[in-house]
Design an enzyme around this catalytic site. Sequence first.
Site, PDB file in Angstrom:
ATOM      1  N   LYS A 199     -46.737  49.113 -10.747  1.00  0.00           N
ATOM      2  CA  LYS A 199     -46.594  48.726 -12.163  1.00  0.00           C
ATOM      3  C   LYS A 199     -46.012  47.890 -12.194  1.00  0.00           C
ATOM      4  O   LYS A 199     -44.784  48.211 -12.481  1.00  0.00           O
ATOM      5  CB  LYS A 199     -47.354  49.425 -13.172  1.00  0.00           C
ATOM      6  N   ARG A 209     -51.194  41.720 -24.843  1.00  0.00           N
ATOM      7  CA  ARG A 209     -50.572  42.814 -25.366  1.00  0.00           C
ATOM      8  C   ARG A 209     -51.124  41.973 -27.335  1.00  0.00           C
ATOM      9  O   ARG A 209     -50.823  42.874 -27.984  1.00  0.00           O
ATOM     10  CB  ARG A 209     -48.904  43.164 -25.693  1.00  0.00           C
ATOM     11  N   GLU A 237     -44.027  54.549  -4.672  1.00  0.00           N
ATOM     12  CA  GLU A 237     -44.300  54.892  -5.608  1.00  0.00           C
ATOM     13  C   GLU A 237     -46.144  55.169  -5.573  1.00  0.00           C
ATOM     14  O   GLU A 237     -47.109  56.637  -5.624  1.00  0.00           O
ATOM     15  CB  GLU A 237     -44.561  53.407  -7.218  1.00  0.00           C
ATOM     16  N   LYS A 252     -50.556  45.891  -9.973  1.00  0.00           N
ATOM     17  CA  LYS A 252     -50.297  44.870 -11.286  1.00  0.00           C
ATOM     18  C   LYS A 252     -49.113  44.390 -10.888  1.00  0.00           C
ATOM     19  O   LYS A 252     -47.852  45.524 -11.192  1.00  0.00           O
ATOM     20  CB  LYS A 252     -50.942  45.568 -11.849  1.00  0.00           C
ATOM     21  N   SER A 278     -54.002  39.389 -17.670  1.00  0.00           N
ATOM     22  CA  SER A 278     -54.241  38.606 -18.891  1.00  0.00           C
ATOM     23  C   SER A 278     -53.769  37.043 -19.112  1.00  0.00           C
ATOM     24  O   SER A 278     -54.114  36.238 -18.643  1.00  0.00           O
ATOM     25  CB  SER A 278     -53.870  39.187 -19.922  1.00  0.00           C
ATOM     26  N   TYR A 317     -60.722  39.345 -16.024  1.00  0.00           N
ATOM     27  CA  TYR A 317     -61.416  38.655 -17.292  1.00  0.00           C
ATOM     28  C   TYR A 317     -62.332  38.153 -17.058  1.00  0.00           C
ATOM     29  O   TYR A 317     -63.334  37.771 -17.327  1.00  0.00           O
ATOM     30  CB  TYR A 317     -60.910  38.470 -18.040  1.00  0.00           C
TER      31      TYR A 317
HETATM   32  C1  PBG Z   1     -50.491  49.632 -21.263  1.00  0.00           C
HETATM   33  C2  PBG Z   1     -51.969  48.545 -20.104  1.00  0.00           C
HETATM   34  C3  PBG Z   1     -51.079  46.858 -19.741  1.00  0.00           C
HETATM   35  C4  PBG Z   1     -52.227  46.827 -19.381  1.00  0.00           C
HETATM   36  C5  PBG Z   1     -52.774  46.982 -18.498  1.00  0.00           C
HETATM   37  N1  PBG Z   1     -52.333  48.920 -19.507  1.00  0.00           N
HETATM   38  C6  PBG Z   1     -50.126  45.779 -20.870  1.00  0.00           C
HETATM   39  C7  PBG Z   1     -48.086  46.356 -20.885  1.00  0.00           C
HETATM   40  O1  PBG Z   1     -48.561  47.767 -19.658  1.00  0.00           O
HETATM   41  O2  PBG Z   1     -47.968  46.133 -21.371  1.00  0.00           O
HETATM   42  C8  PBG Z   1     -52.074  44.869 -19.480  1.00  0.00           C
HETATM   43  C9  PBG Z   1     -53.195  43.950 -18.880  1.00  0.00           C
HETATM   44  C10 PBG Z   1     -52.910  42.658 -18.411  1.00  0.00           C
HETATM   45  O3  PBG Z   1     -52.605  42.127 -19.149  1.00  0.00           O
HETATM   46  O4  PBG Z   1     -54.264  42.499 -18.538  1.00  0.00           O
HETATM   47  N2  PBG Z   1     -49.873  50.706 -20.333  1.00  0.00           N
END
Ligand code: PBG
Length: 328
Positions: A199, A209, A237, A252, A278, A317
């Site tokens: 990630k 967020r 990782e 991700k 997102s 989404y």
């Molecule tokens: C938080 C989390 C995040 C997302 C999924 N779980 C945001 C972050 O790490 O700040 C992001 C998902 C998205 O942007 O669609 N642990």
Amino acid sequence: MTNQQILSRPRRNRKTDSIREMIRETWLHPSDLILPLFVVEGQNLKIEIESMPDCYRLSPDLIVEEAKSAQQLGIPAVALFPALSDLQKDHLATESTNPNGLLQRTVRLLKSSVPAITVVTDVAMDPYSIDGHDGLVENGRILNDPTLEILAKMALSQAEAGSDIIAPSDMMDGRVGYIRKELDKRDFSDVSILSYSAKYASAFYGPFRDALDSAPKEGDKKTYQMDPANRVEALREVFADVNEGADLVMVKPALAYLDIISDVKASVNLPVVAYSVSGEYAMIKSAAQMGWLDETATMMETLIAIKRSGADLILTYFAKSVAELLSV
Ligand code: PBG
């Protein structure tokens, strides 16, 4: 002009719809998709998210409706993210282990009303933390080992509520093994772990967020999420999580990280999940609203590219729109 002596003519394999279909290498199916959903307290509530057109924060009763329609479209799973008010947040993410918390109630309701749908729940402190970080904050530092205990309690609480798949998204070291052991001790050895393994510290999480009002109050997430410049480190990782007992591993974001998805797919014998986040969604939606991109075509092209790169499953989404399109 006479025909040239060209021996290899790839265009022959593109000459009709049916031939193109016969030689198509990658297919998207509704069963490849996981639908992320934002849960908010209330009844019959559907609250818009400005930076994510056509996505909503939904009250638990509407989450059930959404999960039902996803399931009818052939989507096997939903991933839940709770949106809490600041009053419910503290430094220790205490609300995350409340057996009657919003998330736990929603999981129970879903499992009793739509038993066939797989429920994925996120493990990280940020939706519950007043600091907006995935781990415990002390004097501006994110503490690794004390966070593990909180994450494991959160995971247990989700398992008790009936979650099928626990998805740690926090990027603390050692969390998969720690959570696995705690789950097994309490007889939750059937609960799966989908690890957000690679990630990245990405700007593409911005709209998410907004949706959860979960942006870090101070600093950024670069001491735990990965540097977008790194490729080899992703495998470090991923291997750590595989050794600690992960059942599925995730990369991700997705679209800007197709090389990582491809590397991970070639290196592990577990299903590889990609999270089209997102910001990827917002880019397509906003350009389409301006009339600058064809929404459907862009959506399908990006998702097929993510699958082609090696993803077995995709959180998006767009899940319902894609499944609707595939069902006609
Ligand atoms: C938080 C989390 C995040 C997302 C999924 N779980 C945001 C972050 O790490 O700040 C992001 C998902 C998205 O942007 O669609 N642990």
